[in-house]
Design a protein around this motif. Structure first.
Motif, PDB file in Angstrom:
ATOM      1  N   ALA A 218      -8.060  -1.694   1.489  1.00 29.76           N
ATOM      2  CA  ALA A 218      -8.413  -1.657   2.914  1.00 29.76           C
ATOM      3  C   ALA A 218      -7.973  -2.931   3.615  1.00 29.76           C
ATOM      4  N   GLU A 219      -7.259  -2.763   4.717  1.00 32.42           N
ATOM      5  CA  GLU A 219      -6.816  -3.915   5.500  1.00 32.42           C
ATOM      6  C   GLU A 219      -7.849  -4.179   6.590  1.00 32.42           C
ATOM      7  N   GLN A 220      -8.424  -5.356   6.553  1.00 31.84           N
ATOM      8  CA  GLN A 220      -9.532  -5.681   7.451  1.00 31.84           C
ATOM      9  C   GLN A 220      -9.070  -6.573   8.598  1.00 31.84           C
ATOM     10  N   LYS A 345      -9.532  -0.788  10.428  1.00 27.21           N
ATOM     11  CA  LYS A 345      -9.518  -1.040   8.991  1.00 27.21           C
ATOM     12  C   LYS A 345      -8.670   0.068   8.393  1.00 27.21           C
ATOM     13  N   HIS A 346      -7.414  -0.241   8.109  1.00 25.62           N
ATOM     14  CA  HIS A 346      -6.550   0.779   7.513  1.00 25.62           C
ATOM     15  C   HIS A 346      -6.987   1.010   6.080  1.00 25.62           C
ATOM     16  N   VAL A 347      -7.328   2.246   5.778  1.00 23.10           N
ATOM     17  CA  VAL A 347      -7.758   2.553   4.422  1.00 23.10           C
ATOM     18  C   VAL A 347      -6.611   3.233   3.675  1.00 23.10           C
ATOM     19  N   ASP A 458       9.948   2.061   8.499  1.00 22.02           N
ATOM     20  CA  ASP A 458      10.079   3.496   8.690  1.00 22.02           C
ATOM     21  C   ASP A 458       8.752   4.161   9.069  1.00 22.02           C
ATOM     22  N   ARG A 459       7.710   3.349   9.178  1.00 17.59           N
ATOM     23  CA  ARG A 459       6.418   3.979   9.358  1.00 17.59           C
ATOM     24  C   ARG A 459       6.110   4.297  10.803  1.00 17.59           C
ATOM     25  N   ASN A 460       5.447   5.411  10.956  1.00 21.92           N
ATOM     26  CA  ASN A 460       5.020   5.789  12.276  1.00 21.92           C
ATOM     27  C   ASN A 460       3.648   5.183  12.534  1.00 21.92           C
ATOM     28  N   ARG A 461       3.625   4.222  13.427  1.00 25.27           N
ATOM     29  CA  ARG A 461       2.385   3.481  13.669  1.00 25.27           C
ATOM     30  C   ARG A 461       1.394   4.279  14.517  1.00 25.27           C
ATOM     31  N   THR A 462       1.841   5.384  15.071  1.00 25.36           N
ATOM     32  CA  THR A 462       0.969   6.121  15.982  1.00 25.36           C
ATOM     33  C   THR A 462       0.229   7.251  15.277  1.00 25.36           C
TER      34      THR A 462
HETATM   35 MG    MG Z   1      -1.300  -0.868   6.919  1.00 27.75          MG
END
Ligand code: MG
Ligand code: ADP
Length: 722
Positions: A218-220, A345-347, A458-462
């Motif tokens: 998890a990114e906090q 918090k990206h899980v 390459d990631r879609n942030r939305t």
């Molecule tokens: Mg992330």
């Protein structure tokens, strides 16, 4: 500035980074405060150690005789480290961490006292849990909740200036066995996912299948504000976010904070946090500035979901307590500052085991591919069938400010696969994939998949739910939330889809089809029925909102009042009941508790806003108005024709602010007239819009009133002065 703000500014100028011991070598501090398996191995008799290992691996209960031996050695270790107390640590439904402390001390008949800790006290505690929200499961006359050691999560030492405490991670259940916490369902959801994953892995022809577990990294994100400022803001202290504050002339528009140099005081703070985390065996790995000024991120390397969840709670606790020592207030609220990027918090989540590895990793062999595609398809089906549930588990008062505000993923839950993987699924859907392998068409299970990019470019942030090379990243989770709820939902939804897939596969293979043909046919069915959840475009755009709801039938649950009732839907109840994760009674209690938490948060905001308006802002404005008025009078008395426009403008804003505040006070009284659903709706549709109206007048006034009289630290000060 106002004298209080001036004093704060001067105090901050004097600050120097806190004196911290130089970072110790990792080998010396790593896991030094954890009662690890290695420590147990050397401290316990061989048989006891083996028994512990067995329970960790296969589940079940620790024999009381063994528990006595473990407790004894755990206590000896803790006492040798300076502990006099132990605490059963548990995770109530409030996203917080709770502890019940008890002394090891045991007075003896002869007037002496010794340290004592029995197996019974280790495996089961009996805290007075009556003050923890339980949504009506326990009435107070039977206010007994039990804590029981979760042996898969090791005991550790908590060091504070007041001493050392042995902490034992526990589940918290009612005496009738209902879960009152966040850990119990998490353990059950893992077991459910394990059952179904193993079944499918066997069907796919794997002989040896180790237990399947979910992993979480998890990114906090968090904000740091100087405590000198925070203490001057009742809203920050009591509601966790600023209810007022005019935009700073410089906001985040220059993007110069992101990945910029970390200010020295903050860097020292981070080091301090990290060395504490390392002692607790928490693998903190990345640290950087975030998008907004004053915003930062910490991310550990992923671990088994249950341990990662406990560690996540420890990270939040450590961030808060360490910040204090460094003169900062750590804000874990999802939206502390209006108009400034919020915190999430990206899980990152995946499932896997020791025999087949990460099941969401494409892998190298055709067989791995088939497995990977089926597990991926399970996620697609899960997101489509239970999108509203995934929305409901991230529904909090704070997170509502983020979702759908074009800085975080929208409240519409879709899944992003990346262009290449999406194409693979489309090929299978069109029936191309099982044809010949000529012409670039893939033959399922025979050809190998392309390498899917794992890099951020390459990631879609939305997208709220994105495949990122070997895992899914659930990005809608709020920064202040426990990750348990989202993990429980993902595991259970996964279990359900895997079960469905196994059933279909068995049926197809029963008609004499090959494994590959059957798999392709199952994936085709999933894409036909659930492909609507797959979306690779811009999730922020209005076009997507229209397409998602009008053409694809996806739900857009805009706030908590709309999202939480999903927990009461029949399909959600039966999902959790079927897989033995959350019973209907437990689910109802969760709905009640989360609903209460939401209304309580907004009730507090309304009360704090009223008191700030009446005791701080209105007096400041009145003082300024009378000063202005007498200045105007003096000017007139010497024959000048003074400018009165500003005075009228301020008076008019002040009047409006007052009217809205009076209205809010009345609306607050109506909050508890109905049930939970009615209260939530009242908050979302009446109180919050009113708070916003008050805010508009206050923020306009901040820009007109004499700075020497404005009592609240400004956005500029809080975000940029460090
Ligand atoms: Mg992330
Ligand atoms: P980014 O900011 O680019 O998304 P980070 O490196 O900040 O990436 O964080 C990625 C997180 O994902 C880390 O916590 C990492 O350990 C975690 N992670 C990596 N692989 C997996 C996996 N297979 N399962 C779960 N989490 C993972």
């Amino acid at each position: 500035p106002h004298p209080a703000r001036l004093a704060a500014l001067q105090a901050i100028q004097q600050r120097t980074p806190v004196d911290c011991a130089p970072a110790q070598p990792l080998e010396e501090i790593w896991a030094s405060d954890v009662f690890t398996l290695a420590r147990m191995k050397s401290a316990l008799p061989k048989e006891s150690y083996k028994a512990v290992r067995r329970v960790i691996r296969d589940g079940g209960r620790l024999d009381l005789a063994v528990a006595d031996v473990v407790a004894q050695s755990m206590k000896d270790w803790a006492v040798s480290q300076g502990a006099h107390y132990y605490a059963h640590v548990f995770y109530p439904l409030t996203n917080s961490t709770a502890e019940k402390h008890d002394g090891f001390i045991s007075p003896q008949g002869d007037g002496q006292a010794i340290h004592e800790f029995s197996g019974k006290l280790l495996v089961q505690g009996e805290p007075d849990g009556s003050s923890f929200p339980n949504g009506g499961i326990r009435s107070t006359f039977e206010a007994r909740g039990y804590t029981a050691w979760d042996i898969t999560s090791p005991a550790y030492l908590m060091r504070t200036p007041n001493g050392v405490t042995l902490c034992i991670p526990t589940v918290f259940v009612s005496w009738t066995g209902e879960a009152l916490d966040k850990k119990t369902p998490l353990l059950r959801s893992n077991a459910a996912m394990n059952r179904q994953a193993k079944r499918l892995l066997h069907l796919l022809g794997n002989d040896e299948v180790a237990p399947v577990n979910s992993s979480c990294g998890a990114e906090q994100e968090y904000f740091l504000v100087d405590t000198q400022f925070a203490t001057l803001r009742p809203d920050l202290l009591l509601a966790g976010r600023t209810l007022f504050g005019a935009a700073s002339p410089k906001g985040q528009q220059f993007d110069d904070h992101y990945f910029g140099a970390i200010p020295e005081r903050v860097q020292v703070f981070m080091q301090d946090v990290e060395s504490q985390l390392y002692r607790l065996r928490i693998p903190a790995k990345t640290r950087h500035n975030e998008v907004a000024p004053g915003q930062f991120e910490i991310a550990p390397v992923h671990e088994a979901a249950n341990v990662a969840t406990d560690h996540q709670q420890l990270i939040m606790t450590t961030l808060r307590s360490t910040a204090k020592r460094h003169g900062f207030t750590c804000l874990l609220h999802e939206k502390p500052f209006a108009g400034i990027n919020g915190s999430g918090k990206h899980v990152n989540w995946s499932v896997g085991n020791s025999t087949q590895g990460n099941l969401l990793d494409p892998g190298r062999t055709p067989h791995d591919n088939l497995q990977f595609l089926l597990f991926c398809a399970a996620v697609i089906r899960g997101v489509h069938c239970h999108g509203p549930l995934l929305r409901a588990v991230v529904a909090t008062a704070g997170n509502d400010h983020r979702l759908g505000a074009n800085e975080a993923p929208p409240a519409i839950i879709s899944v992003y696969l990346g262009q290449q993987l999406e194409q693979v699924f489309q090929q299978i859907q069109r029936g191309e994939a099982t044809g010949s392998s000529n012409g670039g068409v893939m033959r399922l299970g025979v050809d190998t998949l392309p390498e899917f990019p794992k890099d951020a470019g390459d990631r879609n942030r939305t997208s709220p739910f994105a495949f990122t090379g070997n895992r899914f990243e659930f990005r809608a989770v709020g920064s202040g939330q426990s990750v348990a709820g989202p993990l429980v939902a993902m595991n259970t939804v996964m279990a359900d889809s895997l079960e469905w897939i196994s059933d279909r596969l068995e049926a197809e293979m029963g008609t004499g089809q090959s494994l590959e043909q059957s798999a392709a046919s199952v994936i085709r069915q999933i894409m036909n029925q659930h492909g609507a959840a797959v979306f690779g475009g811009d999730g922020y755009s209005d076009a997507w909102h229209r397409e998602a709801t009008d053409d694809r039938g996806l739900e857009n649950l805009r706030n908590t009042a709309e999202a939480l009732p999903v927990l009461r839907r029949e399909e959600v109840r039966s999902l959790f009941q079927r897989h033995g994760v959350i019973s209907p009674v437990e689910m109802e209690s969760r709905y009640e508790v989360y609903g209460e938490q939401y209304t309580l948060a907004i009730e507090v905001e309304a009360k704090v806003a009223l008191s700030m308006v009446r005791t701080q802002i209105s007096p400041a404005v009145q003082n300024h108005l009378s000063a202005l008025a007498s200045s105007l009078q003096q000017q007139q008395s010497i024959g000048l024709q003074p400018e009165t426009r500003v005075l009228h403008q301020i008076a008019e804003l002040h009047g409006r602010m007052d009217d809205h505040a009076t209205a809010l006070a009345g609306e607050l009284h109506q909050l508890h007239n109905g049930d939970t659903a009615a209260a939530m709706t009242h908050c979302a549709d009446v109180l919050l819009p009113r708070l916003q109206q008050i805010r508009e007048t206050v923020d306009a006034l901040e820009n007109l009133v004499d700075d020497d009289r404005w009592p609240l630290p400004s956005y500029r000060e809080m975000l940029f002065v460090r």
